[in-house]
Every structure is written in C-alpha cells, then in structure tokens.
Scaffold this active site. Structure first.
Site, PDB file in Angstrom:
ATOM      1  CG  HIS A 368      10.181  -5.922  25.529  1.00 38.58           C
ATOM      2  ND1 HIS A 368      10.220  -5.070  24.451  1.00 38.58           N
ATOM      3  CD2 HIS A 368       9.403  -6.953  25.159  1.00 38.58           C
ATOM      4  CE1 HIS A 368       9.480  -5.569  23.480  1.00 38.58           C
ATOM      5  NE2 HIS A 368       8.965  -6.721  23.877  1.00 38.58           N
ATOM      6  NE  ARG A 560       5.425   4.807  33.904  1.00 40.82           N
ATOM      7  CZ  ARG A 560       4.388   4.018  34.179  1.00 40.82           C
ATOM      8  NH1 ARG A 560       3.481   3.756  33.244  1.00 40.82           N
ATOM      9  NH2 ARG A 560       4.218   3.516  35.375  1.00 40.82           N
ATOM     10  CE  LYS A 565      12.174   4.202  31.679  1.00 42.06           C
ATOM     11  NZ  LYS A 565      12.509   3.839  30.280  1.00 42.06           N
TER      12      LYS A 565
HETATM   13  C1  NBG Z   1      10.814  -1.616  27.712  1.00 39.61           C
HETATM   14  C2  NBG Z   1      12.258  -1.161  27.824  1.00 39.61           C
HETATM   15  C3  NBG Z   1      12.608  -0.147  26.759  1.00 39.61           C
HETATM   16  C4  NBG Z   1      12.233  -0.686  25.399  1.00 39.61           C
HETATM   17  C5  NBG Z   1      10.766  -1.104  25.403  1.00 39.61           C
HETATM   18  C6  NBG Z   1      10.343  -1.712  24.087  1.00 39.61           C
HETATM   19  C7  NBG Z   1       9.559  -2.915  29.376  1.00 39.61           C
HETATM   20  C8  NBG Z   1       9.495  -4.168  30.175  1.00 39.61           C
HETATM   21  N1  NBG Z   1      10.617  -2.746  28.611  1.00 39.61           N
HETATM   22  O1  NBG Z   1      13.981   0.124  26.795  1.00 39.61           O
HETATM   23  O2  NBG Z   1      12.494  -0.606  29.072  1.00 39.61           O
HETATM   24  O3  NBG Z   1      12.441   0.281  24.403  1.00 39.61           O
HETATM   25  O4  NBG Z   1      10.543  -2.078  26.403  1.00 39.61           O
HETATM   26  O5  NBG Z   1      11.166  -2.756  23.725  1.00 39.61           O
HETATM   27  O6  NBG Z   1       8.646  -2.128  29.453  1.00 39.61           O
END
Ligand code: NBG
Length: 835
Positions: A368, A560, A565
């Site tokens: 992720h 967050r 971001k």
């Molecule tokens: C987050 C990403 C997001 C994504 C979500 C679900 C973590 C490690 N990753 O971009 O930053 O949408 O995972 O996949 O929290």
C-alpha cells in the site's frame, strides 16, 4: 410454516416489520438495559435499538454459519492490523433494508432517531486509507456472499481523538468502549495462547525425531471478539474477529501471598498492553517492540484459530491452503509467513518442503505504499528478542530463497544483497516486505500507476524473479456507506431517476449520463448539493463557530496530514488568494470555503505545524472584513469516518494534490467523485483512473507527472528556481509573522524546509496548481457546465465500488466462490436442536 427458499421468514423476535421492531426495542430497553422511559438516557435508547438490530443480525449470522459449515466452503481470511469500521448502526439498517421504517418506528415512540445514531462511539481501529479499505472490503465480501473472516486487533483505544487548541493539534485518548459495544460477542471458549520472547532448544521426540522447542519468555492469551458483518440485502453475515490480549492467569496468588500485590497484577497489566492502543502512525514505521508483539499476537492467534476451524470441520492440515486464502493487508501481518511455517513444521511435524508449499499457496500480499519510510524493517536484535524461533525460520527461508536466486541470476552478487530478507548494510534488519513477497503467490498494488511503480522500482528485483506473481487491484469503496447511508438526498434522487440497483451494482450509475443534459434534472441535482451544503454549514457553525456561505464553492481536502499529500500546497494557494484580494480589493474572485480536516501522527512535527498554519490563516482570513466573505477557511477537528460521512456529500471540489508517484491510490478521491464533487488533482494513484473514467474534460489536472518528478529530482531539484513573485509574497507574509501575531519564527521550519529542500516539490507545482484553480473558478461560474460535470462524475464512478475490487481479488487471487445463504428461522434451528 416453513420458509421459502431465499424469502425472509418472519420470526416473532426478528421480523423486519415496524411493529415487531418497536416491540423488540421496548423489550431490550427493559430486559437488557433494565430501564424504563423515566430513567432511560439517550445511550440506553441507543443500546436498546442496537440490540434490536443485533437480534436480526444474529439470525443471519447463524444462518450463514450453518450454510458455510454444511458446504465446508473455501474462506478468505483478511489479515489486517487495522479495520476502520465507523459506526455500525446506520450501516446495518441500510444493509438490512429497514432504515426508513426504523426511523419511523423510533419517531412513533417519541424519540429522535438522529440523536440515537449519534450516541454510537465510532470504532476507530485504524489510521486512514489502509484501515478503511479493510472495512470496505469486508462489506463487499459479505455483499458478494463470499465466505470470509476479517482478523485483527481489538484495540482498547483506537485512533486518538483530535482537538484543536490555539490552532494546535492535541491528542485525547479514544475511549470507544466506555459505554459498552453492543455489536461484538465475546467468544472465550475459542481463546488461544500466544508465546513471546525466550529461546529455542533442540530435543528428540518420542519417535526419536530431532525437533525444536520454543521456550517462551512470556505467554499471553488472545480472546476473540466477533462482530457480524452484513451483506447488502442478502442473508449473509460474515465475521470480523478481533483479538484482545489477556493474561493466562489474571491474578497470581502465590505472589500475592508473599505480600506483593503489585507483582500479582503486573502480569495482567503487561499482557493487556498488547491490545491496548493503536499506533497512530500512518505511512511510517516506528521500530517499537510492542508493535512487533502486537503484529505477531494477532497473526498467531488467527492462524491457530483457522487450524481450530479445520479440526472442527475434520479437514487435514495438509489442505490448509485449500480451505483458506489469506490476504496480507500490507506488511503488518507479514510475520504470518514464518508463523504458519512454525505451526506446520514445529507443532504439526510436517516436512519443511510440504509446509513451504502450503504456505506459499496460502498467502497473497497487498502493498500500500511507495514511501521508503513506510516499508517495515525490524532491527535484528529486537526481532530476535521477541521472536527467536521465527528468526531462525526466516534464515532458513532466506537461505533456500537465495539459493534459487543464485541459480537464476548466475554471478549476480549485488542482486543477492538486494533481495535478501535480511538487510546487511550497517545495522542489520529483517525486511518484512521481502518476507511477504517470498511467502506469497501473488503480490499486488492498489492502483495502476502504483502497481507499475512496484514492478519497476520498489519491488523490481522480485518482479524480475517472479513476474507472474504481480498484478494490480485498483482500490474501491463501498457505495452502501459512502452514498446510500451518508447521502440520503442523492440516494432518493437516484432512486427516482434510475432505481436503486446501483447500490449493489455501481456500474448502473451510467444510466444517469443522458440526464446530464436534462435541465430539470440538473436543477434537482443542484438543489440536493445545496441542501447538503446548508446542512454541513450548520455543522461547521456548531463545531467551529464559523459561519460559511452555502453559495460559495466548497473546496475540501480531508485526509491524514502528510507532506506528500501537500496540504501546504493548498494553504499556500489560499494565502495567495488572500494576498490578491488585499492587494486589489476589487479583484474578481470566486467566493470559496476551504475546508481542511485530518490527523497528524503525534510525533510528526512538521505535519502538526501545517495544521497550525492552516488554523492561523483561518483566524486571520475569517476575521478580515476586507476579503468581504469571499474567502473562508475551516479546519474541521477530528476527521474520522463519521465526519467523512458529513463532508463528502457537501463537497464540490476534491483536493487530490499529492506529489505524483507518492499516493499509492487514495480512496477519499473516489468518495468525493461518486458524490458529485469534481477533482483537482495530480497524475497520481487512482486519480489517473478517475480522470480516465469521468473524462479529462471533467477533471482538473495539474502538476508534474511521476516521471517528471523523478527527472526533476535526478537533475538536482532547486526549489528557488521555481520561485514566482506571488509565491515570494506568500512566503514573506508567513515569515513576517502576519499569521502568527508577529512571531517571525513560528513557521520557519516549514518555510525554510520548502525554500531549501522541498522534498515533495511544492514549489515546482505551485504555479500549475494556481493556474488550474483559476480554471476551476471559471468552470464553477458556468452553473450548467459545472452541474453537468458533477453529474458525469457520479455517473461514471461505477468502477470505484469495492465490489468491483473484491470481484477481481476473488477471480485472480482467492478463487473462493460465493455461497448464498438461506435464512433460517428460530423454528429451523430449534428443530435441529431437538433432534
Ligand atoms: C495507504 C495509501 C493510500 C491507499 C491506502 C489503501 C498506507 C500504508 N497506505 O494511497 O497511502 O489508498 O493505503 O490502499 O496507509
């Protein structure tokens, strides 16, 4: 009377009619809460209502368990350290299909339904997107009738509650269990022991076989708490099983008898710390022993639980991978690879090769993140002190794996160093992502760009080793919570226009497309957005004390707080607009309300400083009569699922402005778009796919691409090369102390960071962003054009249902067919019981 196949059978206790519901509600008020109206609090009423709903869930849960047991079905086990569920009550009513009649029933009893809904403390057992994705996935698994178990941790304290004091974030403990949790059922009979620490020794068993014994330093007990997860309007109720840590003996009498009361309870206190609190870091690891212990704790408890299920169903362990498909949600549960090996080899005496074959066929891994600081690595010594046996197992896995690499890539020594499960550069580390890759049969990213970058960058060496393991599964979100529940006005309008099949099959939203050209429909569309904005404005007035104008453009960034971001890019632009207005009071600026929300990790100072800057700008701008209400800035405290449900329906512009190549997918971006907000965004994560679906003409694109970002950095990026006169004014205004009561130092860490480093290329994208925002304003002024674009965003958001995502996982990775459930009546169950 016998139930007809697939037709709800109305039991006395669990009927879905309004009258039956009222009866159940009062019964529960008396017999569960022990209260009557003169004494009952709003919380008593909420609990009574929740219990009435729960009875209906349990009927489905039992029916589901019966169907799965009978079929011995293949089951998906979703391993996740986080499940960011949000409140259950409203969602369960939607999925049962009785939201409207329950609202009426409660009103007829003289109570306010919305007040009761608000009583529920949301289970915030996650940080952000990753935890919320797990929640959307289990909703879709149940809706698609796929047998599944969510496995995780029942944190006593979830993500902290954020308050804003003098513009700064303050963290308060999240005591979500304070008033009890009616949605969970404790299953003490299925508790399991989990060992930690200590050492290992060799011994010969009764068959003279050489075996390894793990002599633990301590033992905790994992106790499962089960929450039923309903499918949408079917009879499926799957299980979310969360583990609480307890002491094997909660009170040590021998110690107590020696007069040491503190010592007698210490073991209990220590054990319970394991599931006490969620680590509040998003996209960042913190190499803390307790965190590794938490991960191992829930993984071991879950694998043991799955083995118990196999015993109950009389399945041999050799068929573990046929019974279960385990999805590793990021690397947090990756220790499962070593733990399953330990259970199979050490405890069940399977040969290594066979155990390894089962293990690799069981697991699949979802990555992720692309941020290096989020890739989990554990210092070797720490790892060894918590999991001595697992370290040996990992060495063995590594030795065999590197042998394979040696043969495949003859003479390529540096590749061995790069691929090893142990990082040997300097202090030694265990690389959890490598363990996950080696022990899984598939590896996926969460959006197309992300999956490509994994293959060609982060996990390149693994891709070259096993290209067939890699695939993409673009994220999705559940339309039940994120549309039907949170946007009732839109849901009604859609119902009138195209029916409500879209709730289960989001692609049906495409039927809206022709209506974008229907002036009367556009008018209704606008009325709904406006009504949502009015409602949201009242909420902001109540929470922040700020009056915002529902006629202004609601421009929202909620997620967050993180440098990648780029909330700071957004606020710099706000300051630029403010500066334009102050420099030229007649400047023609589209009135906007900028809404921010999100939590910063408590130790992430720069993120907290960004929150402070947003609030400081808000203080000045909102009070300044010179901007004449054309600009308002709001920082909404404590952004969570509940507040998300309030903000997405009211949003008009969705800010998805991460540095390209950094946001793996994003899922908030999808929630906005399906609720009719337009996106201003970079070519990053799922933004790319949203743009592709809704059409480039209905999306505001700006900024460098991931490739350009990489090139810019490779050339040696210098932020000052991108300085414009306006940006210069903005930075000077901040540094002059204008937003900080003359304090010229307060925001230095932020401004100096941008001027001299700017790792996320805020300056490089600033001009493009400002220019794009002008296009947004222009489009907004053309009311018909904007409405058309908004309708098309919703109409073309079908791809972003988590049902689609889960179908893809199901077809390509899990191969777990759906098992429809027939609703059993109490009568059915009793008959079985008597026989
Ligand atoms: C987050 C990403 C997001 C994504 C979500 C679900 C973590 C490690 N990753 O971009 O930053 O949408 O995972 O996949 O929290």
């Amino acid at each position: 009377m016998k139930p007809v196949e697939n037709e709800p059978y109305e039991d006395e206790r669990t009927a879905l009619t309004k009258e039956a519901f009222k009866r159940a509600f009062l019964d529960n008020l008396f017999y569960v809460q022990g209260k009557f109206p003169a004494l009952a609090t709003q919380n008593d009423y909420y609990q009574a209502l929740a219990c009435a709903v729960r009875d209906r869930l349990l009927q489905r849960w039992i029916s589901t368990a019966a169907a799965y047991t009978k079929q011995g079905s293949r089951t998906v086990a979703y391993f996740s350290a986080e499940f960011l569920m949000g409140p259950h009550l409203g969602n369960n009513l939607i999925n049962l299909g009785i939201y409207a009649q329950v609202r009426e029933a409660i009103a007829e009893l003289g109570l306010d339904f919305d007040t009761l809904l608000r009583q529920e403390e949301e289970p915030g057992l996650g940080n952000g997107g990753l935890g919320r994705l797990a929640a959307c996935f289990i909703d879709s698994l149940a809706t698609l009738e796929i047998p599944s178990l969510g496995y995780g941790i029942r944190y006593e304290f979830g993500i902290f509650h954020q308050e804003i004091v003098d513009g700064w974030q303050m963290e308060r403990t999240d005591k979500w269990l304070r008033f009890g949790n009616p949605w969970e059922i404790l299953r003490p009979e299925w508790a399991v022991e989990v060992r930690l620490g200590g050492h290992t020794e060799q011994y010969r068993d009764e068959h003279e076989r050489l075996r390894i014994r793990w002599v633990p330093g301590k033992v905790v007990v994992g106790v499962p708490y089960d929450t039923p997860i309903l499918g949408y309007r079917n009879n499926t109720a799957n299980t979310l099983r969360l583990w609480k840590a307890e002491a094997p003996e909660s009170f040590d009498f021998s110690t107590f008898n020696r007069g040491d009361y503190g010592g007698a309870v210490r073991q209990k206190v220590w054990s319970e710390t394991l599931s006490k609190v969620l680590y509040p870091n998003d996209e960042q690891i913190q190499g803390k022993t307790l965190r590794l212990e938490q991960q191992y704790f829930f993984v071991s408890a879950s694998l043991q639980d799955m083995m118990r299920i196999m015993r109950v169903q009389k399945l041999p362990l050799e068929r573990f991978h046929e019974k279960f498909a385990v999805q590793l949600n990021d690397t947090h549960p990756a220790i499962a690879v070593a733990e399953l090996m330990r259970l199979l080899v050490d405890e069940h005496v399977l040969p290594w090769e066979q155990a390894w074959d089962i293990t690799c066929k069981t697991f699949s891994y979802t990555n992720h993140t692309l941020l290096p600081e989020a890739l989990e690595c554990w210092p070797l010594e720490l790892f060894k002190s918590v999991l001595p046996r697992h370290l040996d197992i990992i060495y063995e896995i590594n030795a065999r794996f590197l042998d394979e690499v040696r043969i495949r890539f003859y003479g390529d020594e540096s590749r061995l160093v790069r691929l090893s499960l142990i990082d040997e550069n300097g202090e030694r580390y265990v690389r959890m992502a490598h363990l996950a890759c080696v022990g899984s049969h598939t590896i996926n990213g969460v959006a197309e760009l992300h999956s490509e970058l994994l293959k060609h960058d982060v996990l390149k060496d693994f891709y070259e080793m096993w290209p067939h393991k890699f695939s993409n599964k673009t994220n999705g979100v559940t339309p039940r919570r994120w549309m039907a529940l949170s946007n009732p006005r839109l849901t009604n309008l859609l119902g009138d226009a195209i029916g409500d099949a879209w709730i289960k099959n989001l692609d049906e939203l495409i039927e809206l497309e022709p209506l974008a050209d229907d002036a009367a429909f556009r008018q209704r569309w606008r009325e709904i957005k406006h009504a949502n904005k009015v409602e949201f404005a009242a909420f902001v007035k109540e929470r922040n004390g700020i009056a915002i104008d529902p006629q202004s453009l609601f421009d929202v960034q909620v997620k967050r707080i993180h440098e990648y971001k780029r909330q700071h890019l957004n606020i710099l632009h706000v300051i630029a607009l403010y500066h334009r207005l102050r420099s030229d009071p007649n400047a023609d600026i589209q009135p906007r309300t900028f809404i921010f929300g999100g939590k910063a990790a408590p130790a992430y100072h720069l993120a907290k400083l960004i929150i402070k800057l947003i609030n400081s700008v808000a203080d000045v701008v909102n009070r300044d009569p010179a901007v004449n209400d054309r600009l308002k800035v709001v920082f909404l405290p404590n952004f969570n699922v509940t507040n998300g449900q309030r903000v997405y329906p009211a949003a008009e512009l969705s800010e998805q402005i991460s540095t390209a190549g950094k946001e793996a997918s994003g899922t908030g971006n999808m929630k906005f778009s399906m609720n009719g907000a337009l996106t201003i965004g970079t070519m990053d994560g799922a933004n790319i796919e949203i743009r592709q679906e809704v059409g480039a003409e209905n999306f505001f694109l700006f900024g460098l691409t991931a490739e350009q970002v990489a090139q810019t950095k490779a050339r040696g990026y210098r932020p000052l090369d991108h300085m414009t006169p306006e940006l210069q004014e903005v930075i000077s205004l901040i540094n002059s102390g204008f937003f900080s009561r003359g304090d010229t130092e307060l925001f230095r860490a932020l401004t100096d960071g941008l001027l001299w480093h700017d790792p996320y290329l805020v300056f490089a994208d600033f001009e493009s962003y400002s220019e794009c925002q002008l296009q947004v304003s222009k489009a907004y002024r053309d009311v018909d054009r904007w409405t058309r674009m908004s309708i098309l965003n919703t109409a073309r958001s079908g791809k972003f249902s988590s049902d689609r995502t889960i179908r893809e996982y199901g077809a390509d990775i899990w191969r777990a067919p759906s098992v429809p459930v027939r609703l059993l009546s109490q009568q059915d169950v009793k008959v079985g019981f008597m026989q």
